[in-house]
Design an enzyme around this catalytic site. Structure first.
Site, PDB file in Angstrom:
ATOM      1  N   ASP A   6       0.785  -1.166  -0.093  1.00 20.73           N
ATOM      2  CA  ASP A   6      -0.255   0.057   0.126  1.00 20.73           C
ATOM      3  C   ASP A   6       0.695   1.264   0.171  1.00 20.73           C
ATOM      4  O   ASP A   6       1.923   1.283   0.403  1.00 20.73           O
ATOM      5  CB  ASP A   6      -0.867  -0.027   1.266  1.00 20.73           C
ATOM      6  CG  ASP A   6      -2.047   1.018   1.106  1.00 20.73           C
ATOM      7  OD1 ASP A   6      -2.306   1.383   0.054  1.00 20.73           O
ATOM      8  OD2 ASP A   6      -2.868   1.034   2.089  1.00 20.73           O
TER       9      ASP A   6
ATOM     10  N   HIS B 192       2.611   3.165  -9.046  1.00 22.29           N
ATOM     11  CA  HIS B 192       2.435   1.652  -9.291  1.00 22.29           C
ATOM     12  C   HIS B 192       3.596   1.281 -10.110  1.00 22.29           C
ATOM     13  O   HIS B 192       4.183   0.147  -9.901  1.00 22.29           O
ATOM     14  CB  HIS B 192       1.141   1.484 -10.139  1.00 22.29           C
ATOM     15  CG  HIS B 192       0.222   2.056  -9.303  1.00 22.29           C
ATOM     16  ND1 HIS B 192      -0.327   1.478  -7.997  1.00 22.29           N
ATOM     17  CD2 HIS B 192      -1.233   2.397  -9.912  1.00 22.29           C
ATOM     18  CE1 HIS B 192      -1.505   1.831  -7.634  1.00 22.29           C
ATOM     19  NE2 HIS B 192      -2.033   2.526  -8.639  1.00 22.29           N
TER      20      HIS B 192
ATOM     21  N   LEU C 187      11.996 -20.233  -4.973  1.00 19.70           N
ATOM     22  CA  LEU C 187      10.868 -19.502  -4.229  1.00 19.70           C
ATOM     23  C   LEU C 187       9.594 -19.548  -5.056  1.00 19.70           C
ATOM     24  O   LEU C 187       9.597 -19.485  -6.274  1.00 19.70           O
ATOM     25  CB  LEU C 187      11.408 -17.758  -4.358  1.00 19.70           C
ATOM     26  CG  LEU C 187      10.221 -16.868  -3.875  1.00 19.70           C
ATOM     27  CD1 LEU C 187      10.046 -16.892  -2.458  1.00 19.70           C
ATOM     28  CD2 LEU C 187      11.061 -15.210  -4.263  1.00 19.70           C
TER      29      LEU C 187
HETATM   30  C1  FPP Z   1      -1.975   0.019  -3.169  1.00 23.75           C
HETATM   31  O1  FPP Z   1      -1.505   1.351  -3.312  1.00 23.75           O
HETATM   32  C2  FPP Z   1      -1.466  -0.733  -4.295  1.00 23.75           C
HETATM   33  C3  FPP Z   1      -2.240  -1.223  -5.441  1.00 23.75           C
HETATM   34  C4  FPP Z   1      -3.544  -1.474  -5.466  1.00 23.75           C
HETATM   35  C5  FPP Z   1      -1.650  -1.826  -6.513  1.00 23.75           C
HETATM   36  C6  FPP Z   1      -0.351  -2.746  -6.072  1.00 23.75           C
HETATM   37  C7  FPP Z   1       0.448  -2.894  -7.508  1.00 23.75           C
HETATM   38  C8  FPP Z   1       1.665  -2.871  -7.889  1.00 23.75           C
HETATM   39  C9  FPP Z   1       2.860  -2.491  -6.598  1.00 23.75           C
HETATM   40  C10 FPP Z   1       2.329  -3.055  -9.045  1.00 23.75           C
HETATM   41  C11 FPP Z   1       1.834  -4.219 -10.008  1.00 23.75           C
HETATM   42  C12 FPP Z   1       2.453  -5.311  -9.039  1.00 23.75           C
HETATM   43  C13 FPP Z   1       2.661  -6.590  -9.696  1.00 23.75           C
HETATM   44  C14 FPP Z   1       3.037  -7.882  -9.087  1.00 23.75           C
HETATM   45  C15 FPP Z   1       2.778  -6.926 -11.337  1.00 23.75           C
HETATM   46  P1  FPP Z   1      -2.508   2.571  -3.354  1.00 23.75           P
HETATM   47  O2  FPP Z   1      -2.799   2.858  -4.954  1.00 23.75           O
HETATM   48  O3  FPP Z   1      -3.768   2.160  -2.460  1.00 23.75           O
HETATM   49  O4  FPP Z   1      -1.802   3.809  -2.721  1.00 23.75           O
HETATM   50  P2  FPP Z   1      -2.419   4.981  -1.777  1.00 23.75           P
HETATM   51  O5  FPP Z   1      -2.906   4.333  -0.856  1.00 23.75           O
HETATM   52  O6  FPP Z   1      -1.171   5.789  -1.438  1.00 23.75           O
HETATM   53  O7  FPP Z   1      -3.426   5.681  -2.688  1.00 23.75           O
END
Ligand code: FPP
Length: 262
Positions: free
Chosen positions: A32, A49, A143
Site C-alpha cells: 500500500d 504503481h 521461491l
Molecule cells: C496500493 O497502493 C497498491 C495497489 C492497489 C496496486 C499494487 C500494484 C503494484 C505494486 C504493481 C503491480 C504489481 C505486480 C505484482 C505486477 P494505493 O494505490 O492504494 O496507494 P495509496 O493508498 O497511497 O493511494
C-alpha cells in the site's frame, strides 16, 4: 471413504516444536502507498504503481536470497475495481507488461509463479499470459511467488465452500465431515504453508479482505513506509521484528518456554 477422497497435505497441523522463528517460510504483503508516493512527487498515480513494481523486484530478490519459500503479494483486490476506470486499466496493463518482461528472469532464477483470485474477470490476453507464466515456471523448485489478483479472502472461502458442496453430491459427504481441515484443502493456497508473517506498508492497520482464513496464526507487521520505499533495509526490519515474536499457537507463554527448553 471421505478421508481417502481428500488425502492431501494437512498444512493446518501445528509445528511440533514451538520456537522463535528466525526466518518465515511464507511472507504475505499488502503493498500500500503507491498513490501517496507519487503524489508527494507531483507525479500521476500510475508512476507510483510503476515504482511499486521495482519494489516488488527487490523483495522477490531478497526472499530468494534468504531462502524464504513463499511470497504472496496483494496486487489487485476484488474491491479495486471500484477505482477510476483509467487507473484500473493502467494497473491491468502494468500487470500484463510486468509478466511479459519478468517471467524469463524469474524462470532462470528457479522461481515458481502462481496467481490466485477470480481470473475470469480479466481480459483474455491477460488470462492467457498468466496461464503461460504459470506453465513455464510450474516445475521450478526455488521461491514461489503468489500474485493475488482480483482476489478477496471472502471470495476464497466462498469458492472453497462451493467446491465442498459439489463434493457432497459426488462422495455423499455428511455435514459432520465438513471440518476446518477439509475446507482448508479447497482454498487457493492449500498446498502451501500458511503465512508466518504478514506485512502491510503505507500506514493503514487492517487486513482489507486479504487472506482471511490463512492469517489465523500469522504475525502481523504494519509500517508507515510507502510501498515503493519498501527496500531491503525496510524488509530486514520486518524480518527482525518477526524473529522477536513468540508464536504460541494457542498455548501459554510458559508452555512455549518449556517446549523450547526441552
Ligand atoms: C496500493 O497502493 C497498491 C495497489 C492497489 C496496486 C499494487 C500494484 C503494484 C505494486 C504493481 C503491480 C504489481 C505486480 C505484482 C505486477 P494505493 O494505490 O492504494 O496507494 P495509496 O493508498 O497511497 O493511494
Amino acid at each position: 471413504m471421505v478421508g481417502s477422497a481428500y488425502p492431501t497435505v494437512n498444512r493446518m497441523s501445528k509445528p511440533s516444536a514451538v520456537t522463535l522463528n528466525p526466518m518465515p517460510r511464507h511472507v504475505a504483503i499488502i503493498m500500500d502507498g503507491n498513490g501517496r508516493w507519487a503524489r508527494k512527487r507531483l507525479l500521476p498515480r500510475v508512476a507510483g504503481h510503476q515504482a511499486g513494481v521495482d519494489a516488488v523486484r527487490g523483495v522477490v530478490e531478497s526472499c530468494a536470497k534468504k531462502g524464504i519459500e513463499v511470497l504472496t503479494l496483494f496486487a489487485f483486490s476484488s474491491e479495486n475495481w471500484r477505482r477510476p476506470a483509467s487507473e484500473v486499466g493502467l494497473l491491468m496493463e502494468l500487470f500484463l507488461q510486468t509478466l511479459k518482461r519478468e517471467v524469463k528472469r524469474l524462470h532462470s532464477n528457479n522461481v515458481r509463479l502462481r496467481v490466485i483470485g477470480e481470473r475470469t474477470a480479466f481480459d483474455p490476453k491477460l488470462q492467457q499470459r498468466i496461464a503461460e507464466a504459470e506453465a513455464t515456471t510450474r516445475d521450478n523448485t526455488g521461491l514461489t511467488v503468489v500474485i493475488a489478483a482480483n482476489y478477496g479472502g471472502r471470495w476464497d472461502i466462498t469458492q472453497a465452500a462451493r467446491n465442498v458442496a459439489q463434493k457432497v453430491e459426488i462422495v455423499a459427504l455428511k455435514s459432520n465431515d465438513i471440518t476446518p481441515e477439509l475446507l482448508d484443502q479447497h482454498l487457493s493456497m492449500s498446498d502451501l504453508p500458511e503465512p508466518d508473517l504478514f506485512i502491510r506498508t503505507g500506514g493503514e492497520q487492517r487486513v482489507s479482505n486479504f487472506l482471511l482464513w490463512q492469517l489465523a496464526y500469522t504475525e502481523l507487521y504494519f509500517t508507515d513506509t510507502l510501498w515503493p520505499d519498501f527496500l531491503a533495509p525496510a524488509f530486514d526490519e520486518a524480518l527482525l521484528s518477526f524473529s522477536k515474536r513468540q508464536r504460541r499457537f494457542g498455548r501459554t507463554g510458559e508452555q512455549v518456554e518449556q517446549a523450547q527448553g526441552a
